[in-house]
Design an enzyme around this catalytic site. Sequence first.
Site, PDB file in Angstrom:
ATOM      1  N   GLY A 259       0.588  -1.231   0.006  1.00  0.00           N
ATOM      2  CA  GLY A 259      -0.122   0.095   0.065  1.00  0.00           C
ATOM      3  C   GLY A 259       0.793   1.387   0.222  1.00  0.00           C
ATOM      4  O   GLY A 259       0.660   2.250  -0.584  1.00  0.00           O
TER       5      GLY A 259
ATOM      6  N   GLY B 135       1.695  -7.543   3.433  1.00  0.00           N
ATOM      7  CA  GLY B 135       2.644  -8.049   2.733  1.00  0.00           C
ATOM      8  C   GLY B 135       3.845  -7.986   3.751  1.00  0.00           C
ATOM      9  O   GLY B 135       4.850  -8.588   3.876  1.00  0.00           O
TER      10      GLY B 135
ATOM     11  N   GLY C 172       6.855   1.240  16.166  1.00  0.00           N
ATOM     12  CA  GLY C 172       6.731   1.031  14.710  1.00  0.00           C
ATOM     13  C   GLY C 172       8.107   0.814  14.109  1.00  0.00           C
ATOM     14  O   GLY C 172       9.178   1.469  14.521  1.00  0.00           O
TER      15      GLY C 172
ATOM     16  N   GLU D 211       8.253   2.393   8.838  1.00  0.00           N
ATOM     17  CA  GLU D 211       8.900   3.216   7.925  1.00  0.00           C
ATOM     18  C   GLU D 211      10.273   3.868   8.141  1.00  0.00           C
ATOM     19  O   GLU D 211      10.727   4.800   7.531  1.00  0.00           O
ATOM     20  CB  GLU D 211       7.881   4.460   7.718  1.00  0.00           C
ATOM     21  CG  GLU D 211       6.591   3.969   7.047  1.00  0.00           C
ATOM     22  CD  GLU D 211       5.336   4.877   7.380  1.00  0.00           C
ATOM     23  OE1 GLU D 211       5.021   5.572   6.790  1.00  0.00           O
ATOM     24  OE2 GLU D 211       4.488   4.566   8.258  1.00  0.00           O
TER      25      GLU D 211
HETATM   26 MO1  MOS Z   1       1.981   4.696   5.469  1.00  0.00          MO
HETATM   27  S1  MOS Z   1       2.661   6.407   4.445  1.00  0.00           S
HETATM   28  O1  MOS Z   1       1.471   5.230   7.003  1.00  0.00           O
HETATM   29  O2  MOS Z   1       0.694   3.839   4.849  1.00  0.00           O
END
Ligand code: MOS
Length: 766
Positions: A249, A478, A713, A716
Amino acid sequence: MTHEFGIGSTAHVRHGSNAGQPLTRRDGMLKVAGTARYAGDNHPEGMLYAVMVESNIARGRVTSFDLTAAKAHPGVVEVMTPKNRPSLAADPDLRPNPFMMRLDVLQNDRVRYARQPIAVVIAETLEAATEGAALLAPRYDVEQPRLNLDSTESFVPKVIRVMSPPEDGIGDIEAGFAAGVTHIDATYETPDHYHNPMEPHAVVASWDGDRLSIDMSTQNPTFTHAQVAYMFGLPTENIQIRSPWVGGGFGGKGMLASPTVLGILAARLVDRPVKLVLRRDQMYGSVGHRAPTRQRLRLSADDEGKLTALDHQTLTATSSFDEFIEPAGDASHVLYASPAMSITHRAVRVDMGTPVFMRAPGEAPGSAALESAMDELAWASRIDPLDFRLRNYSETEPLHHKPFSSKELRECYRQGAERFGWSRRPLEPRRMRNDNGFLVGWGMGTATFPAITFQAAARAKILSNGTGVVEISSADMGQGSFTALAQIAADSLGLDIEQLEFHAGKSDLPDGGIEGASAHTATAGSAIAFAGDDAIGKLAELATGDENSPLFGAGNTGVIARAGRLYRRDDENRSESYADIMARAGTTMIEGNGTCGPNPAAKSFSMHSHGAVFAEVTVDPDLGQVRVTRLVGAFAAGRVINPRLVRSQYYGGMIWGISFALHEEAIVDRRTGMIINADLAEYRIPVNADVPSIEAILIEEHDPYVNALGTKGVGEIGITGTVGAIANAIWHATGVRVRRFPIRIEDIILPHGQVSSMERPQSNTL
Ligand code: MOS
């Protein structure tokens, strides 16, 4: 009622833990065998195919279509235009909340950007729909488009990201800048990026009267469910969304997108099931992208290498009709101490689709610029770049002086540097060569990303055969979320992970929250852990209140749930299996429910993952070709649920970083606004040959505040730090400072101004 897996204790349970184990993906076999059914794999009885027709101008009006030709094509059933589009209950040009963008769903003949949907052709086959779409041959009144950061006046947006202020600061920035002995005033540019998940947006919609059944690819089934209900004016119970698997995504599938609504409208129009799957080139228009940025960084330091001012000015673009402002300044809020800071955002309106969240929105381009600027200032001060960052290390969030809930960044610096061999780095550039005579350079960057929890709910069930079931609406896109979440569930339910079924990816299951902002494991995982706690609590009540149970009367001392049995906490010789407890109580199922929400402790603490990335590049001194040869990242992100999956997330993020630094760039045709390289051949991303040895070091971190699981997290953060590290390594190899991404051969080998008319920083020849 207390037990080992109770609220607040969950974070620290280690014995017999599923969490912490490097399990392989539960869905791995399904994926590699091709048996995982994605949205576009569905084919209900009587289904038709829809193909979107998109504008090939950026601004103007559609004046006509050749409807006769399109409709005459064999197999074409219907053509949907603004004239015959079924009505919607809500205005697609309104934005009822920050998580719903304005849509382009054939509301009129205006064209607001290139590749805006302007019609939909529906046919018996994909081929017929495609041919019909080609025959439609739209004509336009064309207006001059505004397509870049210089084409209109900029403005100060009301909010950036979702609801953050566009401007923030402390101290007197000009006085701070004047007080410095070394100074940097540099401008960095980043281009338009497109998400490019492997699976494009896809929807299969079937109407049955006023009931609607949808297979689609979404990062947020429950919220999409509410948005579809709002758009079509239906009660949510009339709508069923299935999204068990998402083929990537990257932020592009977080909010309801125009093509999804068009697919549902098309099915309404022809009263048959309709499938609409975007072609790859259609992923470069109506479904969001990362906006370009131009960031001016003014930094100064005193004679001890301490920052006296940090001024981060971002200029970015949004569409003519909606606002998503890339929050590039965010990275500067949280990293380095400076008595004076100013963080500002401005935007210009361009005739492009509205940007949206994409792979570390804000932090990715922001840290690329900030980490480059820090490196430049370190060199101006003749201080080692790592040492320079340590001198400006802040124990609290620098902008608001809020303590971090935890921050093992020093340990990330230390272990990353040691593993990389950073102490052998010469301060001066152009001092290292490899055996081939190539220039070698070493660079580093600090990584950071917020640790957020969202709203979510989950259900956990214990069945009388001693197995468990977890129910949650969110999909696995994924990254292996089902595996990590199952590990959390297994611990919470005191079951072996093999004894656990996972029901997910459907809108009628408890709201798993948005799978985004690197928050899903923390959010959905917390809800699942609490649901499991709730179920075990109910089971324990049955046992401890039953005279015939060996656990009778243990209500005050508590029980431990492990491997399908409850044990008395003070006497583990006294235990009973879940199956026996439930059989005697005459119950076949025990259900627990859990929820998670924004963490109230976030008011008192600044919550982030942290890391440090070290990069080695080689540069061919004749050809200027860059190779990243080594990347070492060290990351601290709270408790690690699954080290194999977490490492894999870091690798992925660092590869995004290579992509940002050296490859990705959407090239806008300045006449039409079309993206010229709208395919995976020309929109460059790293392939295996571009990806070197990558290491990710997992730094242990105990965070008692971030959430009940203690986990942050990891999705990212890998892209942050990496981009700057590579740019800084290129400078260290060559002595050439490139401030425009992606960094290209011509930027390295040619001096200022020879390649294009774009503003470009001064650089030296090799
Ligand atoms: Mo992400 S850019 O928080 O799906």
